[in-house]
Design a protein around this motif. Structure first.
Motif, short mmCIF file in Angstrom:
data_model
loop_
_atom_site.label_atom_id
_atom_site.label_comp_id
_atom_site.label_asym_id
_atom_site.label_seq_id
_atom_site.Cartn_x
_atom_site.Cartn_y
_atom_site.Cartn_z
N ASP A 68 0.81 -1.22 0.00
CA ASP A 68 0.00 0.00 0.00
C ASP A 68 0.84 1.27 0.00
N LEU A 69 2.16 1.12 -0.10
CA LEU A 69 3.05 2.28 -0.03
C LEU A 69 3.36 2.79 -1.43
N LEU A 70 3.05 4.07 -1.69
CA LEU A 70 3.40 4.72 -2.95
C LEU A 70 4.89 4.99 -2.96
N VAL A 71 5.61 4.41 -3.93
CA VAL A 71 7.07 4.57 -3.94
C VAL A 71 7.60 5.19 -5.24
N ALA A 72 6.78 5.23 -6.30
CA ALA A 72 7.28 5.74 -7.57
C ALA A 72 6.13 6.23 -8.42
N MET A 73 6.45 7.10 -9.37
CA MET A 73 5.45 7.52 -10.34
C MET A 73 6.15 8.00 -11.61
N GLY A 74 5.47 7.83 -12.72
CA GLY A 74 5.92 8.34 -14.01
C GLY A 74 4.77 9.10 -14.63
N LEU A 75 4.96 10.40 -14.85
CA LEU A 75 3.89 11.27 -15.32
C LEU A 75 4.19 11.79 -16.71
N GLY A 76 3.15 12.15 -17.44
CA GLY A 76 3.33 12.72 -18.77
C GLY A 76 2.04 13.25 -19.31
N TYR A 111 4.82 13.61 -23.77
CA TYR A 111 5.87 14.38 -23.12
C TYR A 111 6.03 13.88 -21.69
N GLY A 112 7.21 13.39 -21.37
CA GLY A 112 7.47 12.89 -20.03
C GLY A 112 7.75 14.05 -19.08
N THR A 113 6.82 14.32 -18.19
CA THR A 113 6.98 15.47 -17.30
C THR A 113 7.67 15.14 -15.99
N GLY A 114 7.88 13.87 -15.71
CA GLY A 114 8.64 13.55 -14.50
C GLY A 114 8.56 12.10 -14.08
N ILE A 115 9.66 11.62 -13.55
CA ILE A 115 9.73 10.32 -12.88
C ILE A 115 10.24 10.57 -11.47
N SER A 116 9.54 10.04 -10.49
CA SER A 116 9.93 10.22 -9.08
C SER A 116 9.96 8.86 -8.40
N THR A 117 10.96 8.67 -7.57
CA THR A 117 11.12 7.41 -6.83
C THR A 117 11.64 7.71 -5.44
N ARG A 118 11.07 7.06 -4.44
CA ARG A 118 11.62 7.20 -3.10
C ARG A 118 13.10 6.81 -3.11
N PRO A 119 13.96 7.58 -2.46
CA PRO A 119 15.40 7.30 -2.52
C PRO A 119 15.77 5.87 -2.17
N GLU A 120 15.11 5.28 -1.19
CA GLU A 120 15.47 3.93 -0.78
C GLU A 120 15.05 2.85 -1.77
N GLY A 125 15.45 -0.89 -10.98
CA GLY A 125 14.84 -1.07 -12.30
C GLY A 125 13.53 -0.33 -12.49
N ILE A 126 13.17 0.54 -11.57
CA ILE A 126 11.86 1.21 -11.65
C ILE A 126 11.80 2.15 -12.84
N GLY A 127 12.88 2.89 -13.11
CA GLY A 127 12.88 3.79 -14.26
C GLY A 127 12.63 3.05 -15.56
N SER A 128 13.30 1.92 -15.75
CA SER A 128 13.09 1.13 -16.97
C SER A 128 11.67 0.62 -17.08
N GLU A 129 11.10 0.22 -15.95
CA GLU A 129 9.72 -0.28 -15.96
C GLU A 129 8.74 0.84 -16.32
N LEU A 130 8.99 2.04 -15.83
CA LEU A 130 8.12 3.17 -16.19
C LEU A 130 8.27 3.52 -17.67
N TYR A 131 9.47 3.38 -18.22
CA TYR A 131 9.63 3.63 -19.66
C TYR A 131 8.91 2.58 -20.49
N ILE A 132 8.88 1.35 -20.03
CA ILE A 132 8.10 0.31 -20.72
C ILE A 132 6.63 0.72 -20.79
N LEU A 133 6.11 1.21 -19.68
CA LEU A 133 4.71 1.64 -19.65
C LEU A 133 4.48 2.83 -20.57
#
Length: 226
Positions: A68-76, A111-120, A125-133
């Motif tokens: 249930d913890l939000l840890v990442a997002m990819g917006l555009g 247009y990719g307006t941002g990718i955010s991920t909790r530092p920990e 591989g979260i960035g690559s997974e967001l690019y797949i989406l």
């Protein structure tokens, strides 16, 4: 996270990715601000503009959950874009007064307006997974591809010796490594030029790199391949 709303499970990260929802706007804003603590807030989304984005373009924006913890997002957003006149700022895409999401429903580019991920959770591989989406959104909506202003944190160590365009060329050639741009190049992006005054970031003299991914499945009007 909403039960039944999972789009994919990250193969490497194990995160559950779902489309963003308006009621998550405050949590999404907190995540972005935590990911970019030194950024000017006017260059980031606020709660209201995230709520509008979730209403305008949920199919193009994703949140990653660990339970249930939000840890990442990819917006555009969808937007018109002229590759022959590429110079722009993030404020040209997303209104800096937070009066809207910046989404154009008939835009031919994602247009990719941002990718955010909790530092920990970084380096999983979260960035690559967001690019797949994001790439799948382009295929599903027959968009020309993805454009964005990519941050170039490594330029801070070289700005006294070379221009931003020269730095990007060195990263493209593999002679220099940039923590963000090198990753984007590995994910199939081109980096044709620097963007001056893109975002307020004194460490890199406000420069970013234009990054472009061309959708190989895009079909022009009339059904022919682009």
């Amino acid at each position: 996270m909403v039960e039944g709303g999972v789009v994919i499970i990250g193969e490497r990260s194990g995160l559950s990715y779902t489309r963003i929802r308006p009621e998550w706007a405050a949590d999404l804003a907190d995540l972005e601000h935590a990911s970019y603590p030194t950024a000017n807030r006017s260059d980031l989304y606020d709660e209201e503009s995230l709520r509008l984005l979730a209403l305008d373009f949920p199919e193009g924006c994703f949140a990653g959950f660990d339970g249930d913890l939000l840890v990442a997002m990819g917006l555009g957003v969808r937007t018109p874009f002229d590759l022959d006149c590429p110079q722009h700022t993030i404020g040209d895409i997303v209104p800096s007064d937070h009066s809207g999401s910046g989404h154009h429903s008939d835009g031919e580019w994602y247009y990719g307006t941002g990718i955010s991920t909790r530092p920990e959770y970084r380096r999983r591989g979260i960035g690559s997974e967001l690019y797949i989406l994001r790439k799948q959104v382009c295929r599903d909506l027959n968009l020309r591809g993805i454009v964005a202003g990519g941050v170039i944190p490594g330029y801070a160590d070289h700005k006294g010796a070379m221009s931003a365009d020269a730095y990007i060329a060195e990263v493209r050639a593999g002679r220099l490594y940039d923590p963000t741009l090198s990753f984007q190049l590995r994910n199939g992006f081109e980096a044709p030029c620097a963007l001056a005054g893109y975002i307020e970031d004194p460490a890199v003299d406000d420069y970013a790199a234009l990054i472009v991914w061309h959708n190989p499945d895009h079909r022009a009007a009339g059904g022919s391949a682009a």
